[in-house]
Design a protein around this motif. Structure first.
Motif, PDB file in Angstrom:
ATOM      1  N   GLY A 148      97.981  -3.324  13.137  1.00 60.42           N
ATOM      2  CA  GLY A 148      98.141  -2.245  14.103  1.00 60.42           C
ATOM      3  C   GLY A 148      99.045  -1.141  13.595  1.00 60.42           C
ATOM      4  N   VAL A 149     100.123  -1.500  12.931  1.00 56.12           N
ATOM      5  CA  VAL A 149     101.030  -0.500  12.360  1.00 56.12           C
ATOM      6  C   VAL A 149     100.340   0.281  11.251  1.00 56.12           C
ATOM      7  N   ALA A 150      99.613  -0.437  10.398  1.00 54.23           N
ATOM      8  CA  ALA A 150      99.036   0.181   9.204  1.00 54.23           C
ATOM      9  C   ALA A 150      97.813   1.049   9.490  1.00 54.23           C
ATOM     10  N   THR A 151      97.056   0.720  10.532  1.00 50.07           N
ATOM     11  CA  THR A 151      95.778   1.401  10.768  1.00 50.07           C
ATOM     12  C   THR A 151      95.897   2.910  10.921  1.00 50.07           C
ATOM     13  N   PRO A 152      96.733   3.432  11.832  1.00 46.91           N
ATOM     14  CA  PRO A 152      96.792   4.896  11.958  1.00 46.91           C
ATOM     15  C   PRO A 152      97.320   5.570  10.702  1.00 46.91           C
ATOM     16  N   ILE A 153      98.236   4.906   9.996  1.00 49.54           N
ATOM     17  CA  ILE A 153      98.798   5.496   8.778  1.00 49.54           C
ATOM     18  C   ILE A 153      97.724   5.620   7.705  1.00 49.54           C
ATOM     19  N   TYR A 154      96.989   4.525   7.479  1.00 47.34           N
ATOM     20  CA  TYR A 154      95.975   4.518   6.416  1.00 47.34           C
ATOM     21  C   TYR A 154      94.817   5.461   6.737  1.00 47.34           C
ATOM     22  N   VAL A 155      94.287   5.362   7.943  1.00 49.78           N
ATOM     23  CA  VAL A 155      93.127   6.187   8.311  1.00 49.78           C
ATOM     24  C   VAL A 155      93.459   7.663   8.220  1.00 49.78           C
ATOM     25  N   MET A 156      94.614   8.041   8.733  1.00 49.20           N
ATOM     26  CA  MET A 156      94.979   9.450   8.717  1.00 49.20           C
ATOM     27  C   MET A 156      95.358   9.928   7.327  1.00 49.20           C
ATOM     28  N   TRP A 157      95.926   9.058   6.499  1.00 45.21           N
ATOM     29  CA  TRP A 157      96.243   9.450   5.127  1.00 45.21           C
ATOM     30  C   TRP A 157      94.974   9.828   4.370  1.00 45.21           C
ATOM     31  N   VAL A 158      93.941   9.016   4.531  1.00 47.81           N
ATOM     32  CA  VAL A 158      92.667   9.301   3.867  1.00 47.81           C
ATOM     33  C   VAL A 158      92.024  10.555   4.465  1.00 47.81           C
ATOM     34  N   THR A 159      92.073  10.674   5.792  1.00 50.06           N
ATOM     35  CA  THR A 159      91.501  11.849   6.459  1.00 50.06           C
ATOM     36  C   THR A 159      92.224  13.123   6.044  1.00 50.06           C
ATOM     37  N   GLU A 160      93.544  13.045   5.927  1.00 51.74           N
ATOM     38  CA  GLU A 160      94.334  14.219   5.543  1.00 51.74           C
ATOM     39  C   GLU A 160      94.024  14.665   4.119  1.00 51.74           C
ATOM     40  N   ALA A 161      93.715  13.715   3.239  1.00 50.18           N
ATOM     41  CA  ALA A 161      93.326  14.087   1.878  1.00 50.18           C
ATOM     42  C   ALA A 161      92.044  14.911   1.905  1.00 50.18           C
ATOM     43  N   TRP A 162      91.126  14.529   2.783  1.00 52.30           N
ATOM     44  CA  TRP A 162      89.867  15.270   2.925  1.00 52.30           C
ATOM     45  C   TRP A 162      90.131  16.673   3.487  1.00 52.30           C
ATOM     46  N   ILE A 163      90.934  16.745   4.542  1.00 52.24           N
ATOM     47  CA  ILE A 163      91.238  18.054   5.143  1.00 52.24           C
ATOM     48  C   ILE A 163      92.007  18.930   4.158  1.00 52.24           C
ATOM     49  N   GLY A 164      92.981  18.334   3.475  1.00 55.10           N
ATOM     50  CA  GLY A 164      93.757  19.096   2.498  1.00 55.10           C
ATOM     51  C   GLY A 164      92.908  19.617   1.358  1.00 55.10           C
ATOM     52  N   GLY A 165      91.948  18.785   0.922  1.00 57.33           N
ATOM     53  CA  GLY A 165      91.054  19.228  -0.144  1.00 57.33           C
ATOM     54  C   GLY A 165      90.180  20.394   0.271  1.00 57.33           C
ATOM     55  N   LEU A 166      89.791  20.417   1.547  1.00 59.06           N
ATOM     56  CA  LEU A 166      88.926  21.487   2.045  1.00 59.06           C
ATOM     57  C   LEU A 166      89.690  22.758   2.380  1.00 59.06           C
ATOM     58  N   PHE A 167      90.869  22.592   3.012  1.00 55.21           N
ATOM     59  CA  PHE A 167      91.564  23.761   3.555  1.00 55.21           C
ATOM     60  C   PHE A 167      93.001  23.917   3.067  1.00 55.21           C
TER      61      PHE A 167
END
Length: 248
Positions: A148-167
């Motif tokens: 439960g602790v790790a899920t939001p951190i991991y999912v958003m870290w990967v998502t942020e890499a995608w957003i950062g790469g685009l914008f």
């Protein structure tokens, strides 16, 4: 050990309790997710700026999940540094995870092998801190809570890499906006959370002073591991043997 096994079996036998523990952990992970967001975005932008595709940036975040080491790797890749030096530099940055793993291992020794392997993969600085605090409070450290602790951190870290790469190129100077200070402030809060431990001030002071000196003289990323070793050495010097503690 028997109590830990009993607690794990109780959670597995009660889906409602498992859900409660997951969301308890999730609530702990949310502020970490927010604090790390600027760095996930920055990594995606840096990766693309150094010749990575957006897919490669996302894949690196998903497979490595090591914020600081990913930053170091990206910077060194862009300067055509030999592969062995990149590996060695990343090891220097992540050496503290050897210590985290040793400490957390005693908290999750009741996990199944695959659960333990996934837990070590998801182990980060705040994950370690939250696990220690939960164990010291007397609450069970279950795999469901840990996930439960790790899920939001991991999912958003990967998502942020995608957003950062685009914008990411839209943020020309993160330092000017002050977003580079969010994660250090969060880490400072984690350190302060352990201030009631024995010899806390001496250990933190030694680690901080030596880390600053190393940063000014040797440079990054070596100051991270050197500061950690200084803290360990101070802990060994000031620690009381168990028998002495019992007599006092």
């Amino acid at each position: 050990m028997d109590e830990q096994i009993y607690q794990r079996q109780s959670v597995l036998a009660d889906p409602g309790r498992a859900r409660t523990q997951f969301w308890e952990g999730f609530a702990k992970g949310l502020p970490i997710m927010i604090a790390s967001a600027p760095f996930g975005l920055l990594f995606g932008a840096l990766a693309v700026d150094n010749g990575f595709t957006v897919f490669q940036a996302v894949l690196m975040s998903a497979a490595i999940f090591g914020g600081a080491s990913q930053m170091v790797g990206i910077e060194l890749f862009g300067h055509n540094v030999p592969a062995w030096l990149i590996v060695f530099s990343i090891f220097a940055v992540n050496f503290r995870h050897v210590l985290y793993s040793a400490a957390v291992g005693r908290r999750i020794c009741h996990f199944k092998p695959l659960q333990s392997a996934l837990s070590y993969f998801l182990l980060t600085d705040p994950q370690y801190a939250e696990t220690e605090k939960r164990a010291e409070s007397g609450k069970p450290v279950t795999f469901i809570w840990y996930l439960g602790v790790a899920t939001p951190i991991y999912v958003m870290w990967v998502t942020e890499a995608w957003i950062g790469g685009l914008f990411g190129n839209l943020i020309s100077d993160p330092h000017a906006l002050g977003i580079d200070m969010l994660l250090p402030i969060y880490f400072l809060g984690l350190v302060m959370g352990f201030r009631k431990r024995d010899n806390w001030a001496a250990i933190v002071t030694a680690s901080a002073v030596v880390s600053i000196i190393a940063y000014k003289t040797i440079g990054s990323p070596w100051h991270v591991s050197i500061g950690a070793l200084a803290g360990i050495l101070m802990a060994v010097i000031v620690a009381k043997p168990e028998k002495a503690k019992e007599r006092s």
